[in-house]
Design an enzyme around this catalytic site. Structure first.
Site, PDB file in Angstrom:
ATOM      1  N   THR A 139      22.950  22.606  29.053  1.00 15.81           N
ATOM      2  CA  THR A 139      24.136  23.380  29.418  1.00 15.81           C
ATOM      3  C   THR A 139      24.101  23.635  30.917  1.00 15.81           C
ATOM      4  O   THR A 139      23.217  24.319  31.418  1.00 15.81           O
ATOM      5  CB  THR A 139      24.161  24.716  28.657  1.00 15.81           C
ATOM      6  OG1 THR A 139      24.177  24.449  27.254  1.00 15.81           O
ATOM      7  CG2 THR A 139      25.391  25.536  29.032  1.00 15.81           C
ATOM      8  N   LYS A 152      31.662  22.971  26.604  1.00 15.98           N
ATOM      9  CA  LYS A 152      30.504  23.777  26.225  1.00 15.98           C
ATOM     10  C   LYS A 152      30.596  25.180  26.829  1.00 15.98           C
ATOM     11  O   LYS A 152      30.184  26.171  26.217  1.00 15.98           O
ATOM     12  CB  LYS A 152      29.208  23.094  26.690  1.00 15.98           C
ATOM     13  CG  LYS A 152      27.915  23.877  26.389  1.00 15.98           C
ATOM     14  CD  LYS A 152      27.709  24.101  24.897  1.00 15.98           C
ATOM     15  CE  LYS A 152      26.507  24.999  24.592  1.00 15.98           C
ATOM     16  NZ  LYS A 152      25.215  24.414  24.930  1.00 15.98           N
TER      17      LYS A 152
END
Length: 303
Positions: free
Chosen positions: A101, A177
């Site tokens: 991420t 995300k």
């Protein structure tokens, strides 16, 4: 670029709580996996499952058809590729698959450097946590040209049960995300707030969870994190500091696009407060400790 099918060599960097089971799943699906992590114990765990350990990032990347990065953040990804020799060792035409991420803008910059050096790039962050990593049931948000995604699809299919092509351009996966993490972080924080209130007014929290779990107020995060919020020392599946980082990325995206994100900002503050109390390495469900401190409730039952 031919499909990276079973039997192909995959370099894997980052054998942590999620990376190690992901690498094991690749081994189980017939890939030749060469994994690197700073911790020798993690490399040994991969070897025990039939993978191979690498002494460096460059060794993991050498002769690989794809190099998967499951590191903590964009800074570590950049170091692995450009400072520790990962990109230089990776053959021309091979693919870098970034599954961490990271901020969308940082992913775009990494992709430009990778593709400029003659390699492919797939922006493929995941959701599903350690449970999904172990089960091979992650949701993967992949952004790459269609031909590149098709080539690495067998690798992604070994890691996740849902692979969604969210766009052609690296950075789009990271943005999807980011939105996902906004909801995850807010859901955890508000679940903690609700259970803290229940405790404050004398409602048995197990009873409260039973009611909420079957009501319109339920969510996946409540059902998953709620029981751990009332445990003394829950197993760490995702640390508080992960959401300090991830919600920081959410707020950065909000600043860059001038989007107001007030709920994400408050949730971020609660995770920051929990980390500041010394609980950054605790399971993220323990954000409830910050609420308990604010409400002058005893936190000893959660320790």
């Amino acid at each position: 670029m031919a499909n990276i099918a079973s039997g192909s060599t995959v370099g894997f960097v980052g054998l942590g709580a999620m990376g190690l089971p992901m690498a094991k799943n690749l081994v189980a699906r017939g890939f030749s996996v060469r994994g690197y992590d700073l911790r020798q114990s993690a490399r040994e765990a991969l070897v025990a499952e039939g993978g191979r350990g690498a002494a460096s990032v460059a060794e993991a990347a050498r002769e690989a058809d794809a190099l998967v990065l499951m590191v903590v953040n964009a800074t570590q990804a950049e170091a692995a590729l450009f400072e520790q020799g990962g990109l230089e060792a990776l053959p021309q035409g091979a693919a870098v698959v970034l599954m961490s991420t990271c901020p969308p803008a940082a992913v775009e910059k990494l992709a430009e450097r990778v593709t400029g050096a003659g390699r492919r790039f797939v922006d493929a962050p995941v959701s599903g946590g350690m449970v999904g990593a172990i089960a091979g049931s992650l949701t993967i948000m992949a952004a790459a040209p269609a031909a590149t995604l098709a080539a690495v699809r067998p690798v992604l299919d070994a890691l996740g049960s849902k692979v969604v092509h969210v766009g052609e351009h690296p950075g789009q996966g990271a943005m999807v995300k980011t939105v996902n993490q906004l909801l995850c972080g807010v859901h955890i924080a508000v679940a903690a707030e609700a259970l803290s209130l229940a405790g404050k007014v004398g409602i048995d929290r197990e009873v409260m969870l039973d009611v909420l779990g079957g009501s319109a107020a339920s969510s996946w995060m409540l059902r998953d994190r709620g029981p751990r919020m009332i445990q003394a020392q829950p197993e760490v599946t995702s640390a508080v500091d992960i959401f300090v980082k991830d919600l920081g990325i959410v707020l950065e995206a909000g600043r860059d696009t001038k989007a107001a994100l007030p709920l994400a900002a408050v949730a971020h503050q609660m995770f920051l407060a929990t980390s500041g109390r010394g609980d950054g390495a605790a399971d993220d469900s323990q954000v409830i400790r910050a609420y308990q401190a604010l409400n002058r409730q005893s936190t000893t039952e959660n320790r």
